[in-house]
Design an enzyme around this catalytic site. Structure first.
Site, PDB file in Angstrom:
ATOM      1  N   ASP A  66       5.835 -17.023  -8.450  1.00  0.00           N
ATOM      2  CA  ASP A  66       5.465 -16.362  -7.199  1.00  0.00           C
ATOM      3  C   ASP A  66       4.355 -15.346  -7.393  1.00  0.00           C
ATOM      4  OD1 ASP A  66       5.489 -15.210  -4.656  1.00  0.00           O
ATOM      5  OD2 ASP A  66       7.071 -13.823  -5.218  1.00  0.00           O
ATOM      6  N   ASP A  98      -0.806 -15.699  -0.996  1.00  0.00           N
ATOM      7  CA  ASP A  98       0.580 -15.564  -1.448  1.00  0.00           C
ATOM      8  C   ASP A  98       1.222 -16.932  -1.566  1.00  0.00           C
ATOM      9  OD1 ASP A  98       3.226 -15.046  -1.894  1.00  0.00           O
ATOM     10  OD2 ASP A  98       3.536 -13.803  -0.130  1.00  0.00           O
TER      11      ASP A  98
END
Length: 452
Positions: free
Chosen positions: A137, A316
């Site tokens: 992530d 993101d």
């Protein structure tokens, strides 16, 4: 109910994950290649039902998960920066509406777990190595996995870290804790140990082996999260794994890259995979003190017409849908023929299915278009002629001129999980799927390149 994150490192303090405004865009030559390896990412499904309709319920869950994630990020940013937020940013109160989970030199494949909500791959911790399946992530910076001391029901199906079985394990002071809006927690002790992924070995890496895991994680096949952000958003106030790798010279080219597609997606460590993109790579600087991979000076065109310019974009990999401030998104859709509000409370818009808008982003160089497949989330009802758009209007507290470009543009690794049914059909929509993405510590920049 609000999202709360706390950490105790030599005391009890509240920390924050960072989101911030970053420098202007520039172009640079492609990075040199260093053959460490690729971690294969899984194929992903998303928000389209078997009959081709938009899965509104799933999208609502994703909205809530993203809102909770970015409230947490802003809380961390505020705590790590001395109690203030950058101009224009603010904490948004978020009522709980759905069950949310937030999880952070050889070829390894990255698997997309849980229907387009996670990009996961294997790592090992300790000596001898203990294996874990983790989410990768870019929107977080800490590594956590379950502990062998975890008695939570959710830990029963997980790989667990046994500190006593590793000759390189060190117990560190402090505790790690994340509390979510539904009251669930992930918490545990802090250790340092050797972490290896795709042939890259990082020594003395700080991480948490959690002893408390919410029951909502029980059905999640992923064990934990490996964050790829910057240190300023670390709950542990520690260098993230990839930053540690760069500092220890475990890699020569200090960059990682994402290729996200329906098939054969990968996270490439130690440079780029030139088989997947066309030169040149166009680099745009970020301010690493802000914690996130955020780029300034973006512009967006609809049907060839520039609608906005000089705004920020956060890249993101752990977010599914693209989001923007309500007024900004409203203006963007005003340039789309036949577009109208589909769900005002959740910020979803619709458009005629036979007229998918041509939308492109640019940071001063090439224009990177969002394919019609990636922008169309399915029909608004069975046999309807209107379709839901992948850009939603949502105030996440990031400011009035910041767009969040998730894996709809990049298609990445998620630290958060939407509760999806694993049996549903494969279809995927992502900003990250529309370009090759390079995250460079050497350039302190995000790079974009055209896909082959």
């Amino acid at each position: 109910m609000l999202l709360k994150i706390s950490s105790s490192v030599a005391g009890s303090i509240t920390l924050t994950l960072a989101i911030a405004a970053l420098p202007n865009c520039v172009s640079a030559s492609p990075q040199s290649e260093q053959p460490y390896g690729a971690i294969s990412l899984p194929d992903r499904t998303l928000l389209i039902n078997a009959d081709g309709t938009f899965n509104h319920n799933k999208a609502v869950v994703c909205n809530a998960a993203t809102a909770l994630k970015y409230r947490r990020n802003l809380m961390n940013l505020q705590g790590n920066s001395g109690g203030s937020l950058p101009a224009g940013m603010k904490l948004i109160d978020i009522p709980l509406r759905t069950q949310i989970q937030v999880r952070g030199q050889h070829d390894e494949s990255l698997t997309d777990e849980n229907d387009d909500s996670e990009w996961a791959g294997m790592i090992t911790i300790g000596r001898p190595g203990q294996k874990f399946l983790v989410d990768f992530d870019t929107g977080s910076s800490d590594l956590w996995v379950p502990s062998s001391l975890c008695n939570s029901t959710a830990c029963s199906s997980k790989h667990k870290y046994n500190a006593s079985s590793s000759s390189t394990s060190q117990n560190e002071t402090g505790t790690f804790s994340i509390q979510y809006g539904d009251g669930s927690t992930v918490s545990g002790s802090i250790y340092s140990d050797t972490v290896t992924f795709a042939g890259v070995k990082v020594q003395r890496q700080r991480f948490s082996a959690v002893t408390n895991l919410s029951s909502s994680f029980a059905s999640d096949p992923v064990d934990g999260v490996l964050g790829l952000g910057f240190p300023s958003i670390s709950i542990l106030k520690a260098d993230p794994v990839f930053v540690s790798a760069a500092q220890q010279n475990a890699i020569t080219t200090k960059a990682f890259s994402f290729y996200l597609a329906k098939n054969n997606s990968e996270l490439y460590l130690g440079g780029t995979n030139p088989k997947l993109y066309n030169d040149p790579i166009e680099y745009h600087p970020v301010d690493k003190s802000n914690g996130f991979w955020q780029v300034k000076n973006a512009s967006i065109t609809v049907g060839g017409q520039t609608v906005f310019s000089d705004f920020d974009t956060i890249i993101d990999s752990g977010t599914t849908i693209m989001y923007g401030p309500p007024d900004m998104v409203k203006d963007i859709y005003s340039k789309v023929e036949g577009a109208e509000v589909f769900d005002s409370s959740e910020g979803f818009y619709s458009f005629p299915c036979d007229k998918v808008p041509e939308i492109s982003f640019s940071w001063g160089g090439e224009k990177f278009a969002i394919s019609s497949e990636n922008f169309n989330l399915g029909t608004t009802a069975p046999n309807a002629s209107t379709c839901a758009g992948a850009l939603a209007a949502k105030d996440l507290g990031l400011g009035n001129t910041t767009l969040l470009l998730g894996d709809r543009f990049v298609q990445s690794i998620a630290p958060l999980k939407c509760e999806f049914l694993p049996s549903e059909p494969v279809n995927s929509y992502s900003w990250m799927k529309n370009a090759y993405h390079v995250f460079s510590l050497e350039e302190t920049a995000v790079g974009f390149a055209k896909l082959k």
